[in-house]
Enzyme design. Structure first.
Site, PDB file in Angstrom:
ATOM      1  N   LYS A 134      29.536   5.269 -45.180  1.00 23.96           N
ATOM      2  CA  LYS A 134      28.745   4.036 -45.156  1.00 23.96           C
ATOM      3  C   LYS A 134      28.154   3.849 -43.759  1.00 23.96           C
ATOM      4  O   LYS A 134      28.887   3.665 -42.790  1.00 23.96           O
ATOM      5  CB  LYS A 134      29.610   2.810 -45.488  1.00 23.96           C
ATOM      6  N   PRO A 135      26.819   3.897 -43.651  1.00 22.88           N
ATOM      7  CA  PRO A 135      26.204   3.650 -42.352  1.00 22.88           C
ATOM      8  C   PRO A 135      26.088   2.148 -42.080  1.00 22.88           C
ATOM      9  O   PRO A 135      26.419   1.336 -42.948  1.00 22.88           O
ATOM     10  CB  PRO A 135      24.812   4.274 -42.518  1.00 22.88           C
TER      11      PRO A 135
ATOM     12  N   ASN B  26      23.720   2.436 -33.415  1.00 22.03           N
ATOM     13  CA  ASN B  26      23.031   2.812 -32.163  1.00 22.03           C
ATOM     14  C   ASN B  26      22.588   4.282 -32.109  1.00 22.03           C
ATOM     15  O   ASN B  26      21.614   4.601 -31.445  1.00 22.03           O
ATOM     16  CB  ASN B  26      23.848   2.409 -30.940  1.00 22.03           C
TER      17      ASN B  26
ATOM     18  N   GLU C   1      31.473  -5.438 -23.104  1.00 21.77           N
ATOM     19  CA  GLU C   1      30.291  -4.566 -23.150  1.00 21.77           C
ATOM     20  C   GLU C   1      29.042  -5.444 -23.295  1.00 21.77           C
ATOM     21  O   GLU C   1      28.962  -6.228 -24.245  1.00 21.77           O
ATOM     22  CB  GLU C   1      30.342  -3.754 -24.444  1.00 21.77           C
TER      23      GLU C   1
ATOM     24  N   SER D   4      32.892  -1.003 -33.027  1.00 24.53           N
ATOM     25  CA  SER D   4      33.518  -1.883 -32.036  1.00 24.53           C
ATOM     26  C   SER D   4      35.046  -1.843 -32.148  1.00 24.53           C
ATOM     27  O   SER D   4      35.597  -1.536 -33.208  1.00 24.53           O
ATOM     28  CB  SER D   4      33.020  -3.310 -32.244  1.00 24.53           C
TER      29      SER D   4
ATOM     30  N   CYS E  52      27.774   3.544 -26.168  1.00 31.08           N
ATOM     31  CA  CYS E  52      29.171   3.231 -25.856  1.00 31.08           C
ATOM     32  C   CYS E  52      29.582   3.806 -24.512  1.00 31.08           C
ATOM     33  O   CYS E  52      30.558   3.356 -23.926  1.00 31.08           O
ATOM     34  CB  CYS E  52      30.065   3.785 -26.950  1.00 31.08           C
TER      35      CYS E  52
ATOM     36  N   GLU F  12      36.476   5.904 -32.719  1.00 31.66           N
ATOM     37  CA  GLU F  12      35.609   5.997 -31.530  1.00 31.66           C
ATOM     38  C   GLU F  12      35.084   4.602 -31.281  1.00 31.66           C
ATOM     39  O   GLU F  12      34.150   4.150 -31.953  1.00 31.66           O
ATOM     40  CB  GLU F  12      34.437   6.953 -31.797  1.00 31.66           C
TER      41      GLU F  12
HETATM   42  P1  NAP Z   1      30.632  -2.601 -35.549  1.00 29.18           P
HETATM   43  O1  NAP Z   1      30.191  -4.000 -35.728  1.00 29.18           O
HETATM   44  O2  NAP Z   1      32.069  -2.355 -35.294  1.00 29.18           O
HETATM   45  O3  NAP Z   1      30.150  -1.828 -36.867  1.00 29.18           O
HETATM   46  C1  NAP Z   1      30.345  -0.445 -37.047  1.00 29.18           C
HETATM   47  C2  NAP Z   1      30.348  -0.135 -38.532  1.00 29.18           C
HETATM   48  O4  NAP Z   1      31.444  -0.800 -39.166  1.00 29.18           O
HETATM   49  C3  NAP Z   1      29.110  -0.612 -39.269  1.00 29.18           C
HETATM   50  O5  NAP Z   1      28.841   0.278 -40.324  1.00 29.18           O
HETATM   51  C4  NAP Z   1      29.563  -1.952 -39.803  1.00 29.18           C
HETATM   52  O6  NAP Z   1      28.817  -2.425 -40.898  1.00 29.18           O
HETATM   53  C5  NAP Z   1      30.971  -1.633 -40.204  1.00 29.18           C
HETATM   54  N1  NAP Z   1      31.828  -2.803 -40.266  1.00 29.18           N
HETATM   55  C6  NAP Z   1      31.823  -3.891 -39.463  1.00 29.18           C
HETATM   56  N2  NAP Z   1      32.828  -4.726 -39.809  1.00 29.18           N
HETATM   57  C7  NAP Z   1      33.479  -4.134 -40.847  1.00 29.18           C
HETATM   58  C8  NAP Z   1      34.608  -4.499 -41.640  1.00 29.18           C
HETATM   59  N3  NAP Z   1      35.311  -5.614 -41.414  1.00 29.18           N
HETATM   60  N4  NAP Z   1      35.002  -3.668 -42.631  1.00 29.18           N
HETATM   61  C9  NAP Z   1      34.345  -2.532 -42.857  1.00 29.18           C
HETATM   62  N5  NAP Z   1      33.260  -2.118 -42.148  1.00 29.18           N
HETATM   63  C10 NAP Z   1      32.842  -2.920 -41.140  1.00 29.18           C
HETATM   64  O7  NAP Z   1      29.868  -1.890 -34.361  1.00 29.18           O
HETATM   65  P2  NAP Z   1      28.292  -1.844 -34.092  1.00 29.18           P
HETATM   66  O8  NAP Z   1      27.873  -3.161 -33.547  1.00 29.18           O
HETATM   67  O9  NAP Z   1      27.570  -1.305 -35.278  1.00 29.18           O
HETATM   68  O10 NAP Z   1      28.222  -0.733 -32.950  1.00 29.18           O
HETATM   69  C11 NAP Z   1      28.390  -1.015 -31.602  1.00 29.18           C
HETATM   70  C12 NAP Z   1      29.800  -0.688 -31.134  1.00 29.18           C
HETATM   71  O11 NAP Z   1      30.079   0.688 -31.411  1.00 29.18           O
HETATM   72  C13 NAP Z   1      29.964  -0.824 -29.640  1.00 29.18           C
HETATM   73  O12 NAP Z   1      31.200  -1.432 -29.369  1.00 29.18           O
HETATM   74  C14 NAP Z   1      29.949   0.610 -29.140  1.00 29.18           C
HETATM   75  O13 NAP Z   1      30.602   0.802 -27.922  1.00 29.18           O
HETATM   76  C15 NAP Z   1      30.626   1.308 -30.256  1.00 29.18           C
HETATM   77  N6  NAP Z   1      30.308   2.742 -30.247  1.00 29.18           N
HETATM   78  C16 NAP Z   1      31.294   3.626 -29.906  1.00 29.18           C
HETATM   79  C17 NAP Z   1      31.013   4.985 -29.853  1.00 29.18           C
HETATM   80  C18 NAP Z   1      32.072   5.973 -29.493  1.00 29.18           C
HETATM   81  O14 NAP Z   1      31.869   7.160 -29.720  1.00 29.18           O
HETATM   82  N7  NAP Z   1      33.214   5.564 -28.948  1.00 29.18           N
HETATM   83  C19 NAP Z   1      29.725   5.444 -30.162  1.00 29.18           C
HETATM   84  C20 NAP Z   1      28.741   4.519 -30.504  1.00 29.18           C
HETATM   85  C21 NAP Z   1      29.061   3.165 -30.551  1.00 29.18           C
HETATM   86  P3  NAP Z   1      27.613  -3.503 -40.637  1.00 29.18           P
HETATM   87  O15 NAP Z   1      26.565  -2.771 -39.934  1.00 29.18           O
HETATM   88  O16 NAP Z   1      27.242  -3.931 -42.002  1.00 29.18           O
HETATM   89  O17 NAP Z   1      28.223  -4.605 -39.810  1.00 29.18           O
END
Ligand code: NAP
Length: 490
Positions: free
Chosen positions: A182-183, A159, A392, A239, A294, A260
């Protein structure tokens, strides 16, 4: 003279390991698409555990020289990196908009926001103080020194493809750590561009390594870092379920963690609020990046005495928001990141309607613009039976809940496992003091919708994670304390 790049020069499709651009070890690739149209932008490296291992090997080789630089030498390199990011704001902003979909003005804004963390931590690099502990015994001197924690693995979401990774890499490098990163699958290009600029700024080979991976490959690839005892820290934004998984799976090597995670931010409007300011603050905080942040308010609680007036003021303003592709200079809301995101939003709205919500604005997909667009939406008569109260939504939907008194609002606001951001509007000083203490959140906006700053500690409590990014506290997550006890002194 700070070099400026064309957009196409910033688009890289390989991993960056040990100062070299290289394909994945097995040659695999995956497509990165524009969420506005679905058009493929390029095919990037689809890494496997072998690539993760190569990145860690490079980070381990580079670590001694990097941690032994003088802090001001690391600061000089970080300042050059900041200057390059700022000089390339237009191209980077366009790249963010291209792969992530946010309007161009927001893409450019994210570049400035991300760069502000690089500049901040460049300065902080020179302010890592330890302590001389007051003497406890004759002939003994005790000191606490701060040292880089070691190799840092950074894993980031889609995001904010520039800001989220910048605010991890910058403090890690400032502290003297080397990095493997890793992004997200959906937005690897901005991260690669950022790494290209870091290299241009003089970050030595192996100090910063980036690998890209598809969702199918991410789990096994990142698992290599989780199990590798040379990786001493995981810094993750994403997440809550994935954050918990990373904490569990890295426990075998007891790494330091910064998480985070997700939020479910309440936004409370009391009867005594300045309603114009509350509407403006809500628009700014809710609709940034189309509601995909977030810290977006997810639940808006409005006191009964001003509920109808506030709902009317808000829905008029929301109906005027312009939904358009990022390339339209007037766009205020772009496409959502992908069809999964859109389906979740639609599911939340349908469920809310089935539980008695009324649509005051929006409430539908916009297929005439493309598959990933959803109209900015206001729903009245929200209640706690609805899915959007507990999860969310991560989209442009404002549910309005009605409440009668302050204790009821606080209880509802805190009734969530999450605790990242929270907001409230009131002009009563005693209430401001009470409510800001009562809210269970890492961040509280008081009569303010825009909270983020490189100078402020950003992070959550409860299941929104732990660790803080930015501010004078932000370096602590990348440092460990070494206690030195010198005896036998005269
Ligand atoms: P996500 O699904 O948790 O993915 C985040 C990162 O982790 C991505 O690079 C993803 O790769 C990787 N990933 C996912 N599953 C993994 C696993 N089992 N092992 C290793 N890496 C893994 O989150 P998102 O959908 O990208 O982002 C949205 C979430 O981020 C929301 O919940 C939001 O609230 C939260 N967020 C929090 C903050 C904060 O500062 N607190 C800031 C921004 C966003 P892939 O892309 O390949 O799945």
């Amino acid at each position: 003279m700070t070099r400026q790049f064309e957009l196409k020069e910033l688009i890289r499709s390989d991993n960056f390991i040990d100062g070299q651009w290289c394909a994945a070890a097995d040659g695999a690739r995956f497509a990165v698409s524009d969420p506005a149209t679905g058009t493929v932008i390029t095919q990037v490296a689809d890494s496997s555990p072998a690539d993760a291992r190569a990145a860690t090997d490079a980070a381990a080789r580079a670590a001694p020289a990097w941690r032994n630089l003088l802090p001001k030498e690391r600061a000089t390199i970080l300042h050059k990196w900041n200057a390059l990011i700022v000089a390339n704001q237009d191209a980077l902003g366009a790249l963010i908009s291209l792969e992530q979909g946010k309007p161009l003005a927001e893409g450019r804004g994210e570049v400035a926001y991300g760069a502000s963390y690089v500049a901040w931590f460049a300065d902080e690099a020179t302010r890592i103080y330890g302590d001389i502990i007051p003497q406890q015994q004759r002939g003994k001197r005790m000191t606490a020194a701060k040292e880089p924690v070691g190799i840092v693995a950074a894993i980031t979401p889609w995001n904010f493809p520039l800001a989220m990774i910048a605010r991890k890499i910058a403090p890690a490098l400032a502290a003297g750590c080397t990095v493997v990163a890793k992004p997200a699958e959906d937005t690897p290009l901005t991260a690669s561009a950022l790494v290209l600029l870091a290299h241009e700024a003089g970050v030595p080979a192996g100090v910063l390594n980036l690998i890209t991976a598809s969702r199918d490959h991410a789990v096994a690839t990142v698992a290599d870092w989780l199990e590798d005892s040379r990786v001493r820290k995981i810094t993750f934004t994403g997440s809550t379920p994935v954050g918990k998984y990373l904490a569990r799976e890295s426990a075998g090597t007891l790494k330091k963690l910064s998480l985070e995670l997700g939020g479910n931010a309440p936004f409370i409007v009391f009867d005594d609020a300045d309603l114009d300011a509350a509407v403006t603050g809500l628009l700014a905080s809710k609709f940034r990046n189309g509601g995909q942040t977030c810290v977006c308010p997810n639940r808006v609680y409005v006191q009964a005495g001003v509920y109808d007036k506030f709902a009317d003021m808000l829905s008029r303003r929301v109906a005027e928001l312009k939904v358009a592709p990022a390339t339209d200079p007037d766009a205020q809301i772009g496409p959502m990141i992908n069809i999964r995101a859109l389906d979740k939003i639609a599911r939340h709205v349908d469920d809310a309607l089935a539980h008695g919500a009324r649509v005051l604005a929006g409430g539908k997909r916009l297929p005439e613009l493309g598959p990933n667009y959803y109209a900015p939406t206001v729903l009245a008569d929200a209640n706690h039976e609805m899915l959007l109260c507990g999860e969310e939504t991560f989209g442009p939907v404002v549910p309005l809940f009605r409440f009668d008194d302050e204790p009821e609002a606080i209880e509802a606001a805190n009734n969530t496992p999450f605790g990242l951001a929270s907001y409230f509007y009131s002009q009563d000083l005693r209430r401001i003091d009470r409510v800001s203490r009562a809210l269970e959140a890492g961040i509280v906006g008081i009569n303010e919708g825009a909270l983020s700053s490189e100078a402020a500690p950003f992070g959550g409590v409860k299941e929104s994670g732990y660790g803080r990014e930015g501010s004078k506290y932000g370096l602590d997550d990348y440092l460990s304390i070494k206690y030195l006890c010198q005896g036998n002194l005269a």
